[in-house]
Design a protein around this motif. Structure first.
Motif, PDB file in Angstrom:
ATOM      1  N   PHE A  73      75.292  65.756   8.885  1.00  0.00           N
ATOM      2  CA  PHE A  73      74.673  65.767  10.205  1.00  0.00           C
ATOM      3  C   PHE A  73      75.768  65.772  11.273  1.00  0.00           C
ATOM      4  O   PHE A  73      76.796  65.109  11.127  1.00  0.00           O
ATOM      5  N   TYR A  74      75.518  66.538  12.334  1.00  0.00           N
ATOM      6  CA  TYR A  74      76.480  66.631  13.429  1.00  0.00           C
ATOM      7  C   TYR A  74      75.762  66.526  14.772  1.00  0.00           C
ATOM      8  O   TYR A  74      74.629  67.007  14.921  1.00  0.00           O
ATOM      9  N   ARG A  75      76.446  65.884  15.709  1.00  0.00           N
ATOM     10  CA  ARG A  75      75.974  65.851  17.079  1.00  0.00           C
ATOM     11  C   ARG A  75      76.624  67.013  17.806  1.00  0.00           C
ATOM     12  O   ARG A  75      77.827  67.003  18.096  1.00  0.00           O
ATOM     13  N   LEU A  76      75.842  68.067  18.071  1.00  0.00           N
ATOM     14  CA  LEU A  76      76.378  69.277  18.675  1.00  0.00           C
ATOM     15  C   LEU A  76      75.956  69.404  20.128  1.00  0.00           C
ATOM     16  O   LEU A  76      74.995  68.778  20.572  1.00  0.00           O
ATOM     17  N   LYS A  77      76.667  70.250  20.851  1.00  0.00           N
ATOM     18  CA  LYS A  77      76.254  70.645  22.192  1.00  0.00           C
ATOM     19  C   LYS A  77      75.939  72.136  22.136  1.00  0.00           C
ATOM     20  O   LYS A  77      76.698  72.905  21.538  1.00  0.00           O
ATOM     21  N   ILE A  78      74.833  72.520  22.740  1.00  0.00           N
ATOM     22  CA  ILE A  78      74.461  73.931  22.735  1.00  0.00           C
ATOM     23  C   ILE A  78      74.211  74.384  24.161  1.00  0.00           C
ATOM     24  O   ILE A  78      73.495  73.729  24.926  1.00  0.00           O
ATOM     25  N   ALA A  79      74.850  75.487  24.523  1.00  0.00           N
ATOM     26  CA  ALA A  79      74.674  76.097  25.844  1.00  0.00           C
ATOM     27  C   ALA A  79      73.711  77.266  25.692  1.00  0.00           C
ATOM     28  O   ALA A  79      74.001  78.230  24.988  1.00  0.00           O
ATOM     29  N   LEU A  80      72.558  77.164  26.330  1.00  0.00           N
ATOM     30  CA  LEU A  80      71.542  78.214  26.268  1.00  0.00           C
ATOM     31  C   LEU A  80      71.705  79.119  27.475  1.00  0.00           C
ATOM     32  O   LEU A  80      71.387  78.734  28.603  1.00  0.00           O
ATOM     33  N   GLY A  81      72.215  80.322  27.248  1.00  0.00           N
ATOM     34  CA  GLY A  81      72.487  81.205  28.379  1.00  0.00           C
ATOM     35  C   GLY A  81      73.553  80.601  29.272  1.00  0.00           C
ATOM     36  O   GLY A  81      74.574  80.098  28.800  1.00  0.00           O
ATOM     37  N   GLN A  82      73.289  80.606  30.559  1.00  0.00           N
ATOM     38  CA  GLN A  82      74.242  80.069  31.529  1.00  0.00           C
ATOM     39  C   GLN A  82      73.934  78.628  31.913  1.00  0.00           C
ATOM     40  O   GLN A  82      74.509  78.102  32.861  1.00  0.00           O
ATOM     41  N   ASN A  83      73.032  77.992  31.176  1.00  0.00           N
ATOM     42  CA  ASN A  83      72.702  76.598  31.447  1.00  0.00           C
ATOM     43  C   ASN A  83      73.797  75.676  30.927  1.00  0.00           C
ATOM     44  O   ASN A  83      74.563  76.029  30.024  1.00  0.00           O
ATOM     45  N   LEU A  84      73.855  74.484  31.481  1.00  0.00           N
ATOM     46  CA  LEU A  84      74.821  73.500  31.024  1.00  0.00           C
ATOM     47  C   LEU A  84      74.498  73.082  29.595  1.00  0.00           C
ATOM     48  O   LEU A  84      73.327  73.031  29.203  1.00  0.00           O
ATOM     49  N   PRO A  85      75.518  72.778  28.782  1.00  0.00           N
ATOM     50  CA  PRO A  85      75.275  72.386  27.392  1.00  0.00           C
ATOM     51  C   PRO A  85      74.423  71.117  27.299  1.00  0.00           C
ATOM     52  O   PRO A  85      74.531  70.216  28.132  1.00  0.00           O
ATOM     53  N   VAL A  88      72.271  67.938  20.883  1.00  0.00           N
ATOM     54  CA  VAL A  88      71.194  67.962  19.898  1.00  0.00           C
ATOM     55  C   VAL A  88      71.801  67.649  18.529  1.00  0.00           C
ATOM     56  O   VAL A  88      72.905  68.077  18.210  1.00  0.00           O
ATOM     57  N   GLU A  89      71.079  66.871  17.747  1.00  0.00           N
ATOM     58  CA  GLU A  89      71.552  66.526  16.408  1.00  0.00           C
ATOM     59  C   GLU A  89      71.087  67.588  15.417  1.00  0.00           C
ATOM     60  O   GLU A  89      69.933  68.017  15.448  1.00  0.00           O
ATOM     61  N   ALA A  90      71.996  68.000  14.531  1.00  0.00           N
ATOM     62  CA  ALA A  90      71.683  69.072  13.593  1.00  0.00           C
ATOM     63  C   ALA A  90      72.166  68.726  12.192  1.00  0.00           C
ATOM     64  O   ALA A  90      73.168  68.032  12.006  1.00  0.00           O
ATOM     65  N   GLU A  91      71.443  69.239  11.193  1.00  0.00           N
ATOM     66  CA  GLU A  91      71.815  69.071   9.793  1.00  0.00           C
ATOM     67  C   GLU A  91      72.267  70.412   9.224  1.00  0.00           C
ATOM     68  O   GLU A  91      71.645  71.440   9.490  1.00  0.00           O
ATOM     69  N   ALA A 105      67.703  68.354  13.740  1.00  0.00           N
ATOM     70  CA  ALA A 105      67.218  67.134  13.096  1.00  0.00           C
ATOM     71  C   ALA A 105      66.376  66.293  14.041  1.00  0.00           C
ATOM     72  O   ALA A 105      65.317  65.786  13.682  1.00  0.00           O
ATOM     73  N   ILE A 106      66.860  66.134  15.243  1.00  0.00           N
ATOM     74  CA  ILE A 106      66.156  65.342  16.256  1.00  0.00           C
ATOM     75  C   ILE A 106      66.133  66.148  17.547  1.00  0.00           C
ATOM     76  O   ILE A 106      67.173  66.598  18.019  1.00  0.00           O
ATOM     77  N   MET A 107      64.940  66.316  18.112  1.00  0.00           N
ATOM     78  CA  MET A 107      64.818  67.081  19.338  1.00  0.00           C
ATOM     79  C   MET A 107      63.956  66.311  20.342  1.00  0.00           C
ATOM     80  O   MET A 107      62.726  66.377  20.310  1.00  0.00           O
ATOM     81  N   PRO A 108      64.601  65.573  21.245  1.00  0.00           N
ATOM     82  CA  PRO A 108      63.850  64.842  22.269  1.00  0.00           C
ATOM     83  C   PRO A 108      63.042  65.802  23.137  1.00  0.00           C
ATOM     84  O   PRO A 108      63.342  67.005  23.187  1.00  0.00           O
ATOM     85  N   PRO A 109      62.014  65.307  23.838  1.00  0.00           N
ATOM     86  CA  PRO A 109      61.165  66.174  24.668  1.00  0.00           C
ATOM     87  C   PRO A 109      61.937  67.027  25.665  1.00  0.00           C
ATOM     88  O   PRO A 109      61.613  68.198  25.868  1.00  0.00           O
ATOM     89  N   GLU A 110      62.969  66.454  26.282  1.00  0.00           N
ATOM     90  CA  GLU A 110      63.719  67.208  27.289  1.00  0.00           C
ATOM     91  C   GLU A 110      64.498  68.361  26.651  1.00  0.00           C
ATOM     92  O   GLU A 110      64.655  69.418  27.251  1.00  0.00           O
TER      93      GLU A 110
END
Length: 256
Positions: A73-85, A88-91, A105-110
């Protein structure tokens, strides 16, 4: 130039396949890649290209120095388009040479909300279906008609050669998306309110003849950005639509 790494989805096991529809980011270049694609930042601060993505996970390039294994499991940062990263936790689900498949793995509402805003128009584009010309009425002057979810429509007029034959270049396009209609015509962009009782059988003539309150718009208008997202995933006519996307992205202020 290094050969682009690819993977064969058919080699994945049933568990490795995703439940949700996959969207591919394999062709955008330059600014289009920046505004339509996604990028992951690993814990070692290395950036990785996202090849495809869904609500359940993604396939992305592995960092050069970080060694990952299936099940980690890793705590990653993802930049969607030109939005700020966003974090999100991923397996790690699978690893193939320089590519890894991950599951959110975990996706909060925001985070889910950010994903939805980024993916919704792309999903609509991926589900546009070409309507066979046999269903066109005599008043329909466009060459291609795509219809999809939320009563979304894409109409295309192709450029003609000196002999009057259709080329692979889009001369004119109309996109009906939610309550708006975008028109690309003669190198200009304009937008108007979509009529709730609009009849598709009506001939699409000059813009001023069929809708009031048209406004000239530029490349940074929201409807243009949404249209680019939609067009990026249409499964048919990829080459002409990519050319159209570049035209839309390069347009400045114009008028219909």
């Amino acid at each position: 130039m290094a050969k682009k790494t690819e993977f064969d989805e058919s080699k994945l096991s049933a568990k490795e396949r995703r439940q949700y529809q996959r969207l591919y980011f394999d062709f955008q270049q330059g600014r289009l890649r920046q505004i339509l694609g996604a990028e992951v930042i690993w814990p070692d601060d290395s950036c990785a290209e996202v090849y495809d993505m869904s609500y359940s996970g993604a396939a992305l390039r592995l960092p050069k120095k970080l060694r990952v294994k299936r099940g980690e499991f890793y705590r990653l940062k993802i930049a969607l388009g030109q939005n700020l990263p966003i974090e999100v936790e991923a397996e790690i689900i699978w690893v193939r040479e320089h590519i890894a498949g991950i599951r959110w793995a975990i996706m909060p509402p925001e985070v889910h909300s950010s994903f939805a805003k980024f993916l919704v128009d792309k999903l609509v584009g991926a589900n546009l279906t070409p309507i066979h010309p046999q269903f066109f009425s005599e008043s329909m002057t466009f060459d291609y008609w795509f219809h999809g979810p939320k009563d979304t429509n894409l109409y295309l007029w192709m450029e003609r050669s000196e002999r009057g034959e259709k080329t692979n270049r889009v001369d004119r396009a109309v996109v009906e998306l939610d309550d708006q209609t975008l028109v690309y015509e003669y190198g200009s962009l304009s937008c108007g309110q979509r009529s709730p009782d609009w009849e598709v059988q009506r001939d699409y003539g000059d813009a001023e003849e069929w809708l009031d309150n048209w406004e000239a718009i530029g490349q940074n208008d929201v409807i243009v950005q949404r249209t680019l997202s939609l067009l990026s995933q249409v499964p048919e006519m990829k080459a002409p639509l990519r050319s159209l996307m570049m035209e839309l992205d390069e347009r400045g202020e114009g008028g219909a």
